[in-house]
Design an enzyme around this catalytic site. Structure first.
Site, PDB file in Angstrom:
ATOM      1  N   GLY A  13      10.464  -5.455 -15.428  1.00 16.03           N
ATOM      2  CA  GLY A  13      10.079  -6.888 -13.400  1.00 16.03           C
ATOM      3  C   GLY A  13       9.808  -7.423 -14.224  1.00 16.03           C
ATOM      4  N   GLY A  84       1.750  -1.541 -12.831  1.00 15.74           N
ATOM      5  CA  GLY A  84       1.705  -1.585 -11.251  1.00 15.74           C
ATOM      6  C   GLY A  84       2.576  -0.423 -10.457  1.00 15.74           C
ATOM      7  N   THR A  86       3.135   0.396  -6.528  1.00 18.95           N
ATOM      8  CA  THR A  86       2.642   1.107  -5.156  1.00 18.95           C
ATOM      9  C   THR A  86       3.453   2.253  -4.586  1.00 18.95           C
ATOM     10  OG1 THR A  86       5.339  -0.242  -4.721  1.00 18.95           O
ATOM     11  CG2 THR A  86       3.914  -1.732  -4.613  1.00 18.95           C
ATOM     12  N   MET A 142      -0.643  -5.300   5.869  1.00 19.45           N
ATOM     13  CA  MET A 142      -0.631  -4.030   6.498  1.00 19.45           C
ATOM     14  C   MET A 142       0.188  -3.231   5.716  1.00 19.45           C
ATOM     15  SD  MET A 142       1.004  -4.010  10.326  1.00 19.45           S
ATOM     16  CE  MET A 142       2.486  -4.239   9.538  1.00 19.45           C
ATOM     17  N   GLY A 143       0.107  -1.764   5.447  1.00 20.13           N
ATOM     18  CA  GLY A 143       1.116  -0.227   4.642  1.00 20.13           C
ATOM     19  C   GLY A 143       0.568  -0.459   3.108  1.00 20.13           C
ATOM     20  N   GLN A 144      -0.368  -1.276   2.582  1.00 22.37           N
ATOM     21  CA  GLN A 144      -0.788  -1.356   1.433  1.00 22.37           C
ATOM     22  C   GLN A 144      -2.291  -1.099   1.500  1.00 22.37           C
ATOM     23  OE1 GLN A 144       1.534  -4.936   0.358  1.00 22.37           O
ATOM     24  NE2 GLN A 144       2.468  -3.418  -1.181  1.00 22.37           N
ATOM     25  N   TYR A 147      -2.917  -0.012  -2.225  1.00 20.71           N
ATOM     26  CA  TYR A 147      -2.763  -1.469  -3.368  1.00 20.71           C
ATOM     27  C   TYR A 147      -2.879  -2.610  -3.147  1.00 20.71           C
ATOM     28  CZ  TYR A 147       0.862  -4.879  -5.501  1.00 20.71           C
ATOM     29  OH  TYR A 147       1.542  -6.001  -6.056  1.00 20.71           O
ATOM     30  N   PRO A 177       0.541 -12.950  -7.960  1.00 16.36           N
ATOM     31  CA  PRO A 177       2.190 -13.274  -7.719  1.00 16.36           C
ATOM     32  C   PRO A 177       2.454 -13.583  -6.423  1.00 16.36           C
ATOM     33  CG  PRO A 177       2.115 -11.597  -9.591  1.00 16.36           C
ATOM     34  CD  PRO A 177       0.688 -12.086  -9.092  1.00 16.36           C
ATOM     35  N   GLY A 178       3.235 -14.418  -5.757  1.00 15.00           N
ATOM     36  CA  GLY A 178       3.699 -13.635  -4.378  1.00 15.00           C
ATOM     37  C   GLY A 178       4.857 -12.760  -4.804  1.00 15.00           C
TER      38      GLY A 178
HETATM   39  P1  NDP Z   1       7.965  -3.330 -12.131  1.00 19.54           P
HETATM   40  O1  NDP Z   1       8.376  -2.091 -11.184  1.00 19.54           O
HETATM   41  O2  NDP Z   1       9.372  -3.484 -12.136  1.00 19.54           O
HETATM   42  O3  NDP Z   1       7.680  -2.627 -13.344  1.00 19.54           O
HETATM   43  C1  NDP Z   1       6.454  -1.561 -13.782  1.00 19.54           C
HETATM   44  C2  NDP Z   1       6.155  -1.725 -15.000  1.00 19.54           C
HETATM   45  O4  NDP Z   1       4.908  -1.368 -15.461  1.00 19.54           O
HETATM   46  C3  NDP Z   1       7.337  -0.948 -15.531  1.00 19.54           C
HETATM   47  O5  NDP Z   1       7.342  -1.519 -17.185  1.00 19.54           O
HETATM   48  C4  NDP Z   1       6.612   0.191 -15.632  1.00 19.54           C
HETATM   49  O6  NDP Z   1       6.897   1.727 -17.009  1.00 19.54           O
HETATM   50  C5  NDP Z   1       5.302   0.233 -16.520  1.00 19.54           C
HETATM   51  N1  NDP Z   1       3.728   0.780 -15.409  1.00 19.54           N
HETATM   52  C6  NDP Z   1       4.412   1.363 -13.736  1.00 19.54           C
HETATM   53  N2  NDP Z   1       3.435   2.970 -14.001  1.00 19.54           N
HETATM   54  C7  NDP Z   1       2.291   3.005 -15.322  1.00 19.54           C
HETATM   55  C8  NDP Z   1       1.796   3.518 -16.239  1.00 19.54           C
HETATM   56  N3  NDP Z   1       1.364   4.379 -14.871  1.00 19.54           N
HETATM   57  N4  NDP Z   1       1.807   3.707 -17.286  1.00 19.54           N
HETATM   58  C9  NDP Z   1       2.136   2.210 -18.264  1.00 19.54           C
HETATM   59  N5  NDP Z   1       3.334   1.914 -17.625  1.00 19.54           N
HETATM   60  C10 NDP Z   1       3.362   1.858 -15.880  1.00 19.54           C
HETATM   61  O7  NDP Z   1       6.944  -4.261 -11.310  1.00 19.54           O
HETATM   62  P2  NDP Z   1       7.407  -5.480 -11.075  1.00 19.54           P
HETATM   63  O8  NDP Z   1       7.509  -6.283 -11.862  1.00 19.54           O
HETATM   64  O9  NDP Z   1       7.433  -5.714  -9.871  1.00 19.54           O
HETATM   65  O10 NDP Z   1       5.149  -5.596 -11.125  1.00 19.54           O
HETATM   66  C11 NDP Z   1       4.823  -5.799 -12.636  1.00 19.54           C
HETATM   67  C12 NDP Z   1       3.215  -6.270 -11.511  1.00 19.54           C
HETATM   68  O11 NDP Z   1       3.215  -7.143 -10.828  1.00 19.54           O
HETATM   69  C13 NDP Z   1       2.270  -4.885 -10.689  1.00 19.54           C
HETATM   70  O12 NDP Z   1       1.099  -4.964 -11.183  1.00 19.54           O
HETATM   71  C14 NDP Z   1       2.999  -5.214  -9.821  1.00 19.54           C
HETATM   72  O13 NDP Z   1       1.903  -5.161  -8.518  1.00 19.54           O
HETATM   73  C15 NDP Z   1       2.026  -7.395 -10.021  1.00 19.54           C
HETATM   74  N6  NDP Z   1       3.207  -7.413  -8.900  1.00 19.54           N
HETATM   75  C16 NDP Z   1       4.613  -7.628  -8.365  1.00 19.54           C
HETATM   76  C17 NDP Z   1       5.441  -8.681  -7.233  1.00 19.54           C
HETATM   77  C18 NDP Z   1       7.107  -8.416  -6.925  1.00 19.54           C
HETATM   78  O14 NDP Z   1       6.989  -9.020  -5.753  1.00 19.54           O
HETATM   79  N7  NDP Z   1       7.387  -7.594  -7.521  1.00 19.54           N
HETATM   80  C19 NDP Z   1       4.478  -9.538  -5.924  1.00 19.54           C
HETATM   81  C20 NDP Z   1       3.028  -9.332  -6.656  1.00 19.54           C
HETATM   82  C21 NDP Z   1       2.505  -8.579  -7.452  1.00 19.54           C
HETATM   83  P3  NDP Z   1       7.759   2.101 -16.274  1.00 19.54           P
HETATM   84  O15 NDP Z   1       9.510   1.415 -16.581  1.00 19.54           O
HETATM   85  O16 NDP Z   1       8.117   2.839 -17.223  1.00 19.54           O
HETATM   86  O17 NDP Z   1       8.904   3.067 -15.060  1.00 19.54           O
END
Ligand code: NDP
Length: 241
Positions: A13, A84, A86, A142-144, A147, A177-178
């Site tokens: 991601g 992160g 959810t 809402m719902g979070q 988070y 980020p949005g």
């Molecule tokens: P993804 O679910 O695509 O990727 C999450 C990453 O975090 C993965 O590499 C995962 O590892 C890792 N991870 C999760 N839990 C743990 C843990 N306990 N220890 C170590 N690594 C962990 O997430 P996104 O790319 O969507 O989100 C990245 C960040 O951006 C997050 O903080 C999210 O809240 C924030 N964000 C995302 C948005 C979006 O639209 N996507 C919008 C706003 C904020 P593994 O591959 O092993 O599971």
């Protein structure tokens, strides 16, 4: 010598794009992940960036992880707290387990990792910490409740730690980020995306992972030393604080 950057959740991601962008800028990057070995192996094969598996919500695991990265790549100059999760649900149905999971992975992790690198950064009089929050930490969603609470807490943490370390050459900033076109968002039904999400974004589209990575490389740069305690909103105009 090249500076060392650690990206938590750096294999998928948004984190994947951050790891790649930092590597392109010349950093020696360590990409942490939590459990998805297949994705991590593929990422390492595609990018040549070493991956490190540990659970960022576990302080002792972070201690070991930080020690491995330091031993293998060198002292950590840049920390991107991106990992992160959810666990959505209305408060009146939210389980304590889902509250705890979100708080520990999204918030405790930021304490754990920052605590473990901050003394070294202070001693070397240089460091960059970038925390990844969310538009939903800025406006609530809402719902979070879990988070939104965890992501809002990152703003307070960032400002406090920025003040503590400003005189030591360490900046601490947060990006909110949005809606970004990750797998999670792409998996939404198209009609929900078209009728409920896109109309709320003035720019008229989802953001890209590269656009968030661009924010990180900007703040992680040596030349960004006058920016600390700031929140960079990257949300296509959806929320203007
Ligand atoms: P993804 O679910 O695509 O990727 C999450 C990453 O975090 C993965 O590499 C995962 O590892 C890792 N991870 C999760 N839990 C743990 C843990 N306990 N220890 C170590 N690594 C962990 O997430 P996104 O790319 O969507 O989100 C990245 C960040 O951006 C997050 O903080 C999210 O809240 C924030 N964000 C995302 C948005 C979006 O639209 N996507 C919008 C706003 C904020 P593994 O591959 O092993 O599971």
């Amino acid at each position: 010598m090249a500076r060392v950057a650690v990206v938590t959740g750096g294999t998928r991601g948004i984190g994947q794009a951050i790891s790649v962008a930092l590597k392109k800028k010349g950093f020696r990057v360590a990409a942490n992940y939590g459990g998805n070995d297949t994705a991590a192996r593929q990422f390492q094969a595609d990018t040549g960036i070493p991956v490190y598996k540990w659970d960022v919500s576990d302080y002792a695991a972070c201690e070991k992880g930080v020690a491995s990265v330091t031993r293998e790549l060198g002292a950590i100059d840049v920390l991107v707290n991106n990992a992160g999760i959810t666990r959505d649900g209305m408060l009146h149905r939210m389980t304590k387990e889902n509250w705890d999971a979100v708080m520990s992975t999204n918030l405790d992790s930021v304490f754990n990792m920052s605590r473990l690198v901050i003394e070294g950064m202070r001693n070397r009089k240089y460091g960059r910490i970038v925390n990844i929050s969310s538009i939903n930490g800025r406006k609530g969603q809402m719902g979070q409740a879990n988070y939104s609470a965890a992501k809002a807490a990152l703003l307070g943490f960032t400002k406090a730690v920025a003040q503590e370390n400003a005189a030591r050459g360490v900046t601490v900033n947060v990006i909110a980020p949005g809606y970004i076109g990750t797998e999670m968002v792409a998996a939404m039904p198209k009609d929900v995306l078209d009728t409920k999400v896109l109309p709320l974004i003035p720019v008229g589209r989802l953001g890209t992972v590269e656009e968030i990575a661009r924010c990180v490389t900007f703040l992680a740069d040596e030349e960004a030393g006058f920016i600390t305690g700031a929140c960079l909103d990257a949300n296509g105009g959806q929320y203007m604080a």
